[in-house]
Write a protein that holds these residues in place. Structure first.
Motif, PDB file in Angstrom:
ATOM      1  N   GLU A  58      49.946  44.514  80.212  1.00 26.63           N
ATOM      2  CA  GLU A  58      50.976  44.475  80.992  1.00 26.63           C
ATOM      3  C   GLU A  58      50.811  43.232  82.236  1.00 26.63           C
ATOM      4  O   GLU A  58      51.533  42.674  82.722  1.00 26.63           O
ATOM      5  CB  GLU A  58      51.145  45.773  81.831  1.00 26.63           C
ATOM      6  N   ASP A 103      44.795  42.774  78.839  1.00 26.44           N
ATOM      7  CA  ASP A 103      45.682  43.497  79.587  1.00 26.44           C
ATOM      8  C   ASP A 103      47.131  43.307  79.236  1.00 26.44           C
ATOM      9  O   ASP A 103      47.505  42.203  79.549  1.00 26.44           O
ATOM     10  CB  ASP A 103      45.408  43.808  81.076  1.00 26.44           C
ATOM     11  N   ARG A 106      53.901  52.985  70.766  1.00 29.24           N
ATOM     12  CA  ARG A 106      54.995  52.332  70.651  1.00 29.24           C
ATOM     13  C   ARG A 106      55.367  52.333  69.096  1.00 29.24           C
ATOM     14  O   ARG A 106      54.900  51.772  68.297  1.00 29.24           O
ATOM     15  CB  ARG A 106      54.982  51.041  71.254  1.00 29.24           C
ATOM     16  N   GLN A 155      48.906  40.590  81.792  1.00 29.00           N
ATOM     17  CA  GLN A 155      48.740  39.558  81.072  1.00 29.00           C
ATOM     18  C   GLN A 155      47.642  38.710  81.442  1.00 29.00           C
ATOM     19  O   GLN A 155      47.843  37.518  81.922  1.00 29.00           O
ATOM     20  CB  GLN A 155      49.980  38.499  81.198  1.00 29.00           C
ATOM     21  N   LYS A 193      47.771  49.977  76.304  1.00 24.49           N
ATOM     22  CA  LYS A 193      47.963  48.831  77.408  1.00 24.49           C
ATOM     23  C   LYS A 193      46.878  47.878  77.291  1.00 24.49           C
ATOM     24  O   LYS A 193      47.140  46.923  77.959  1.00 24.49           O
ATOM     25  CB  LYS A 193      47.762  49.476  78.859  1.00 24.49           C
TER      26      LYS A 193
END
Length: 513
Positions: free
Chosen positions: A81, A79, A308, A83, A64
């Motif tokens: 997520e 970060d 991912r 942004q 993340k």
């Protein structure tokens, strides 16, 4: 989801005004006017030519956060997520850095010792005496691994009040670390013109590849592959650590290579190049898959996301582009297939063996989408193709053995392939039939029985098919696909297939967690 992150630098004049923990001077995140395939951008382009480039990047263990270190050793924590830039660490000169396993600290390897920096406090909270060049975190038990001159030092993490690093390695030698694996187990040392590869858990050394002058070494996350490269050269060498003398590969690119990193699943290698592009290399066929025109400045830093598939961060340094770009390449490598009628799994099953990555990845895509449209039928077909059922005396194995004498060459070849995949289950029946078979059938049965499934298999068509079909199951990630992966682990006697299936299950579990 296939994602790429590209990171570059803030202008020098802005950096001088920047305060830890504030975004007042940072360029904004943008979601419009982006290059094709980009999700968002962090930073600016064509803004203040006095740029300070990003030269090293790391992902946090949960994927993340991104840590980006510039030429002045400042580390920005981004970060993904939210942004937002959530921290700015004005660190000192360091040789390497890593996030802690709980994502709360950044650990630095410096000439004077190891430093612990808190993300919450945005300052150094501890100095540890052990100096080092490379860092990693091992699990089970959780340890901080510091690779230093001539040896490797381990200490439990979190660090006790009085750390007592335990050394293993090349005592008494002046070897310097050239690379460390993600889990800290494998460390490559360079001593003059010689390369030494140390297994820090067993203490054993791996026979070094022939004719290798150690430079920059990268290990794949699964521990099987090692890449050896040098900045500015057009060739990069890949070695399989299970047999470094036999399994060697050379990747050539006319555009000189700047940096390289393996994907989190070890199936791909990414390189950045002199023309500011990023190349995706297939580690199954050892060939180029895609070249992405990334942006206008040279990309010096690369880091693969830990959780991912095909997710990458890259950092650039140059006057014309100092931005972070988040890319999604899923549709580029595996484009949508709108109609089930366009899927031909019989042809795709054969194409999975192809040494052309475009062909075999296209076949993988067909199985990926078939799993989404018809999961039960597709998993059943794959299970049959992989020979998961008990086949000692059943009609499937008997028919395949009869097909070894078929008039059509393709039928004989397909039967040979299928029996090779299920060789351990079918071995009793094959051994009984070899004596009273025709010359053609006997030759094929003997060939099947000689197969050693414990050796690296990517150089064979069957091995490529194993890797591709597991990739399709992992891309789908549904309950049916996970159940089939677990069935492969439980029932298959194919060593390589079981290993890559276990790794896929582990990655899916981490991503779900």
């Amino acid at each position: 989801m296939m994602i790429l992150v590209i990171l570059a630098a803030a202008p020098q004049s802005i950096l001088a005004q920047e305060k830890p923990g504030t975004d007042a001077a940072d360029p904004l995140w943008a979601t419009e006017n982006l290059p094709t395939g980009a999700v968002f951008r962090y930073g600016a382009i064509d803004r203040n030519p006095a740029a300070i480039g990003i030269f090293e990047l790391k992902f946090s263990p949960d994927g993340k956060l991104i840590a980006a270190r510039d030429r002045r050793q400042n580390i920005r924590i981004l970060d993904i997520e939210l942004q937002e830039r959530i921290a700015l660490l004005p660190t000192q000169i360091s040789r390497d850095f890593q996030f802690s396993p709980d994502n709360k600290f950044v650990v630095l390897a410096t000439q004077s010792g190891t430093q612990i920096w808190s993300l919450a406090e945005q300052e150094k909270v501890r100095d540890v005496g052990q100096a080092g060049y490379k860092l990693a975190f091992a699990s089970d038990p959780q340890q901080l691994v510091v690779a230093s001159k001539g040896g490797v030092y381990r200490n439990p993490w979190p660090l006790p009040s009085t750390p007592a690093f335990v050394q293993s390695g090349l005592e008494g030698r002046a070897s310097l670390p050239a690379g460390i694996s993600q889990d800290g187990r494998m460390v490559a040392f360079q001593d003059g013109g010689r390369l030494e590869i140390l297994d820090t858990v067993s203490g054993a050394t791996i026979d070094p590849p022939r004719n290798v002058v150690p430079r920059q070494v990268r290990f794949s996350p699964n521990g099987y592959l090692m890449a050896d490269m040098k900045y500015g050269e057009s060739k990069l060498k890949i070695f399989d650590l299970r047999d470094t003398k036999k399994y060697q590969y050379v990747l050539s690119d006319k555009r000189r290579i700047v940096n390289a990193v393996f994907s989190n699943d070890s199936r791909f290698l990414y390189t950045s190049n002199y023309d500011n592009s990023i190349v995706i290399w297939d580690m199954v066929t050892m060939k180029q898959v895609e070249r992405i025109e990334a942006h206008g400045s040279r990309i010096y830093a690369l880091a693969a996301s830990p959780n991912r598939l095909l997710s990458l961060a890259s950092g650039a340094a140059g006057p014309t582009d100092r931005s972070v770009i988040l890319w999604d390449f899923l549709d580029r490598i595996f484009p949508p297939i709108e109609s089930v009628d366009a899927i031909d799994l019989d042809v795709a099953w054969v194409d999975l063996k192809s040494n052309d990555p475009k062909v075999s990845l296209s076949a993988t895509n067909q199985f990926f989408h078939a799993l989404q449209h018809e999961p039960r039928a597709t998993t059943g077909l794959i299970a049959t193709g992989l020979g998961l059922e008990s086949v000692g005396d059943n009609e499937v194995a008997k028919k395949l053995i009869r097909d070894l004498d078929a008039r059509q060459y393709k039928v004989r070849e397909n039967a040979t392939t299928m029996l090779t995949l299920m060789v351990e289950q079918a071995r009793p029946l094959l051994e009984r039939r070899v004596a009273d078979s025709s010359q053609e059938s006997k030759w094929r049965i003997q060939k099947i029985l000689r197969v050693d499934r414990k050796k690296p298999s990517i150089s064979t068509g069957e091995g490529r098919r194993e890797h591709r079909i597991v990739l399709a199951l992992e891309l789908d990630g549904s309950a049916d696909s996970i159940k089939l992966l677990e069935e492969i682990v439980a029932k298959s006697s194919n060593f390589n297939l079981v290993e890559i299936s276990k790794q896929a299950i582990d990655r899916l579990a981490r991503a779900a967690g």
